[in-house]
Design an enzyme around this catalytic site. Structure first.
Site, mmCIF file in Angstrom:
data_model
loop_
_atom_site.group_PDB
_atom_site.id
_atom_site.type_symbol
_atom_site.label_atom_id
_atom_site.label_comp_id
_atom_site.label_asym_id
_atom_site.label_seq_id
_atom_site.Cartn_x
_atom_site.Cartn_y
_atom_site.Cartn_z
ATOM 1 C CB SER A 49 -6.728 -4.419 -1.965
ATOM 2 O OG SER A 49 -7.235 -5.496 -2.713
ATOM 3 C CG ASP A 135 -0.549 -6.036 -6.919
ATOM 4 O OD1 ASP A 135 -1.145 -7.126 -6.908
ATOM 5 O OD2 ASP A 135 -1.035 -4.989 -6.452
ATOM 6 C CG HIS A 167 -2.672 -7.077 -3.662
ATOM 7 N ND1 HIS A 167 -3.002 -6.214 -4.683
ATOM 8 C CD2 HIS A 167 -3.757 -7.154 -2.854
ATOM 9 C CE1 HIS A 167 -4.249 -5.799 -4.511
ATOM 10 N NE2 HIS A 167 -4.726 -6.351 -3.404
#
Length: 340
Positions: A49, A135, A167
């Site tokens: 991320s 995601d 995610h």
């Protein structure tokens, strides 16, 4: 002399503001030891991320330092272009393009100006990218454009884009189902992405199976001393980082270094040492002569960073994706301290 007086006044004002907002001063952090000097041969970087965006920034800006990278649930270098609104729309939803051509032109210009390492260094570098089909925060198009960026600069890319993953950081022993996007952002998709990434970096025949249990040592180290100005919190960095060291590396054997970067809501204030303990990189470290460095961010009201994200949109300054960026300089200082 006048400049020094003004600078001193600015530092004093910043400290007063930080104190008023409850930001910790650097004085508390020196109880942690510095990083050890080890026999490091090569250095790699990976992240999830915001940590994935930061890993890409490090790979591009410091391409002479990092031999390869692993980008998980993130998009192209300089995706945020200095603005959180642009970043969230282009780099998350994919409703507008990240402007690949514009980013590549900026990258070439910064390379020519010496603001980042020569882009020619990217040719042949192994870059492994992971993105899940479920995601909800980073869309397929964003990840695709990140992969294409590296291909356009001649990197040796591998793209794992078929798991029904949410995610999160995927590992074989993670507590959450594959499709979830939820704290602590550790998901299990029934495979071994860490082994796949390492084999792409080092070659299939050069990676041993992971250890059944971790036999190395996870230690805490002062991060203030490696941060420009000596105050990590001022740049939304944590006062300490984690280091996983196998006994062989501690004894002086030649080892490779992997810098592993957590995502938002995943620094030690949110999850403790969990990412450093459960990344599944440590098990590979024990059997493959790897040292794993886990730098840490921190929440910051001053920087408007309440989730402890790495700076991928410019909250520390307009140079956040260049070699002069304070967060990247701090990480590279830690790399150099370890011998990388």
């Amino acid at each position: 002399m006048r400049f020094r007086s003004l600078r001193a006044a600015a530092v004093t004002l910043a400290a007063a503001l930080a104190a008023a907002l409850g930001v910790t001063s650097p004085a508390h952090a020196w109880g942690e030891p510095g990083l050890p000097s080890l026999n490091i041969t090569d250095t790699y970087v990976t992240g999830i991320s915001s940590g994935g965006f930061m890993a890409s920034q490090l790979q591009v800006a410091y391409s002479g330092t990092f031999k390869g990278s692993g980008i998980v649930a993130a998009g192209p270098y300089y995706c945020g272009k200095g603005g959180i609104v642009t970043g969230l729309i282009a780099c998350g939803t994919g409703l507008i393009s990240t402007d690949p051509e514009g980013i590549e032109n900026i990258t070439r210009r910064w390379s020519a100006e010496g603001k980042i390492d020569p882009v020619s260094n990217l040719a042949g570098k192994p870059v492994w990218t992971y993105h899940g089909t479920k995601d909800p925060l980073v869309q397929d198009r964003v990840s695709d454009e990140g992969v294409q960026f590296y291909r356009d600069f001649g990197a040796r890319t591998a793209y794992h884009d078929y798991d029904p993953a949410g995610h999160g950081w995927p590992t074989p022993n993670a507590p959450l189902p594959c499709g979830w996007t939820f704290y602590p952002f550790l998901i299990n998709c029934g495979n071994d992405p860490q082994g796949e990434m390492l084999r792409h970096w080092l070659g299939s025949g050069n990676v041993n199976a992971p250890a059944a249990t971790q036999t190395g040592t996870l230690t805490e180290h002062d991060q203030d001393r490696y941060t420009p100005g000596g105050w990590a919190q001022w740049y939304s960095l944590g006062s300490k980082s984690y280091l996983y060291t196998p006994s062989s590396c501690a004894a002086g054997e030649a080892c490779k270094l992997v810098v592993a970067l957590h995502g938002c809501l995943s620094d030690n204030k949110f999850v403790g040492s969990r990412f450093a303990r459960e990344s599944h990189l440590n098990e590979y470290a024990d059997t493959n002569h790897l040292v794993i460095l886990y730098p840490q961010t921190d929440i910051s009201l001053v920087r408007l960073n309440p989730q402890g994200c790495w700076d991928w949109w410019g909250y520390t300054g307009s140079d956040y994706a260049q070699k002069s960026a304070p967060q990247m300089r701090a990480i590279v200082n830690e790399v150099h301290a370890l011998g990388g």
